[in-house]
Design an enzyme around this catalytic site. Structure first.
Site, mmCIF file in Angstrom:
data_model
loop_
_atom_site.group_PDB
_atom_site.id
_atom_site.type_symbol
_atom_site.label_atom_id
_atom_site.label_comp_id
_atom_site.label_asym_id
_atom_site.label_seq_id
_atom_site.Cartn_x
_atom_site.Cartn_y
_atom_site.Cartn_z
ATOM 1 N N GLY A 46 38.261 95.951 54.513
ATOM 2 C CA GLY A 46 39.013 95.273 55.556
ATOM 3 C C GLY A 46 38.322 93.999 55.986
ATOM 4 O O GLY A 46 37.092 93.878 55.854
ATOM 5 N N GLN A 51 36.091 86.968 61.265
ATOM 6 C CA GLN A 51 34.957 87.107 60.341
ATOM 7 C C GLN A 51 34.847 85.937 59.370
ATOM 8 O O GLN A 51 33.810 85.751 58.735
ATOM 9 C CB GLN A 51 35.064 88.414 59.540
ATOM 10 C CG GLN A 51 34.937 89.650 60.408
ATOM 11 C CD GLN A 51 34.982 90.912 59.574
ATOM 12 O OE1 GLN A 51 36.047 91.430 59.295
ATOM 13 N NE2 GLN A 51 33.834 91.403 59.158
ATOM 14 N N CYS A 96 30.290 97.036 58.121
ATOM 15 C CA CYS A 96 31.060 95.826 58.420
ATOM 16 C C CYS A 96 30.443 94.651 57.666
ATOM 17 O O CYS A 96 29.215 94.512 57.653
ATOM 18 C CB CYS A 96 31.023 95.566 59.923
ATOM 19 S SG CYS A 96 31.892 94.083 60.425
ATOM 20 N N LEU A 97 31.282 93.824 57.060
ATOM 21 C CA LEU A 97 30.768 92.683 56.280
ATOM 22 C C LEU A 97 30.014 91.697 57.171
ATOM 23 O O LEU A 97 29.208 90.916 56.679
ATOM 24 C CB LEU A 97 31.910 91.976 55.555
ATOM 25 C CG LEU A 97 32.628 92.806 54.479
ATOM 26 C CD1 LEU A 97 33.815 92.053 53.914
ATOM 27 C CD2 LEU A 97 31.659 93.204 53.374
ATOM 28 N N HIS A 138 39.041 99.521 63.349
ATOM 29 C CA HIS A 138 37.874 98.652 63.193
ATOM 30 C C HIS A 138 38.299 97.176 63.174
ATOM 31 O O HIS A 138 37.708 96.338 63.864
ATOM 32 C CB HIS A 138 37.153 99.037 61.890
ATOM 33 C CG HIS A 138 35.959 98.204 61.546
ATOM 34 N ND1 HIS A 138 34.679 98.720 61.460
ATOM 35 C CD2 HIS A 138 35.838 96.880 61.255
ATOM 36 C CE1 HIS A 138 33.834 97.744 61.146
ATOM 37 N NE2 HIS A 138 34.510 96.618 61.004
ATOM 38 N N GLU A 139 39.345 96.867 62.388
ATOM 39 C CA GLU A 139 39.757 95.462 62.240
ATOM 40 C C GLU A 139 40.444 94.942 63.502
ATOM 41 O O GLU A 139 40.244 93.792 63.891
ATOM 42 C CB GLU A 139 40.671 95.298 61.023
ATOM 43 C CG GLU A 139 40.062 95.705 59.685
ATOM 44 C CD GLU A 139 38.689 95.110 59.405
ATOM 45 O OE1 GLU A 139 38.401 93.996 59.897
ATOM 46 O OE2 GLU A 139 37.885 95.770 58.722
ATOM 47 N N HIS A 142 37.979 93.826 65.915
ATOM 48 C CA HIS A 142 37.467 92.480 65.629
ATOM 49 C C HIS A 142 38.298 91.412 66.351
ATOM 50 O O HIS A 142 37.767 90.403 66.817
ATOM 51 C CB HIS A 142 37.530 92.184 64.120
ATOM 52 C CG HIS A 142 36.312 92.615 63.359
ATOM 53 N ND1 HIS A 142 35.062 92.112 63.612
ATOM 54 C CD2 HIS A 142 36.158 93.472 62.317
ATOM 55 C CE1 HIS A 142 34.188 92.658 62.768
ATOM 56 N NE2 HIS A 142 34.828 93.502 61.976
HETATM 57 NI NI NI Z 1 34.063 94.646 60.413
#
Ligand code: NI
Length: 173
Positions: A46, A51, A96-97, A138-139, A142
């Site tokens: 995701g 991000q 998470c990236l 999660h997204e 963000h």
């Molecule tokens: Ni993330």
């Protein structure tokens, strides 16, 4: 399509609340395609627009396993909103990236129903459980400037951030 730079903790764009999208046009679809490519390239499931430094309410998700012969199944979500969630919660490991090479157990709702606009600007609803439910929560977090590390205990967060700092120092030396 072009790969984008992924912004990492503690970049301030990750703390901002993102703005609603008013129009789903070709420029936006271009951004969605670039986000998807960036996510695939980083082996993520995701990615949210903040991000990649864009403070808009846009998310791409793909929980399929192309490495196991499954077809890619990208989900594009514009202005996603959780309109229902189960009472029941569960704890799963999340990464998470934007917080590279770290992970922690995070408590999430087991099921969520999400309303969103798709790639073509059409209204959609999805009822999700399992990994997809986790990815959606999660997204969407963000988009509100919340990282999963904001949802763990302060002690666990401090330990995780120390490991992240150590990793970065090792990368630099
Ligand atoms: Ni993330």
């Amino acid at each position: 399509m072009a790969k984008m730079k992924i912004f990492e903790y503690p970049h301030p764009v990750l703390k901002q609340k993102s703005e609603k999208v008013n129009r789903v046009d070709d420029d936006l679809r271009h951004l969605l395609n670039d986000m998807l490519e960036t996510m695939y390239d980083a082996d993520g499931v995701g990615l949210a627009a903040p991000q990649v430094g864009v403070s808009k309410r846009i998310v791409v998700i793909d929980i399929s396993h192309p490495d196991e012969g499954e077809e890619q199944k990208p989900l594009f979500l514009i202005n996603p909103e959780i309109i229902w969630h189960s009472e029941e919660k569960s704890c799963q490991n999340e990464g998470c990236l934007s917080v590279p090479e770290q992970s922690a157990e995070v408590e999430r709702y087991k099921q969520v129903r999400v309303h969103y606009l798709d790639y073509h600007g059409q209204e959609q609803e999805i009822l999700a459980e399992g990994l997809l439910a986790i990815a959606l929560q999660h997204e969407i977090d963000h988009l509100d400037g919340i990282l999963y590390i904001d949802r763990i205990s302060r002690l666990k967060r401090q330990m995780l951030l120390k490991k992240l700092q150590k990793l970065r120092q090792e990368e630099q030396s």
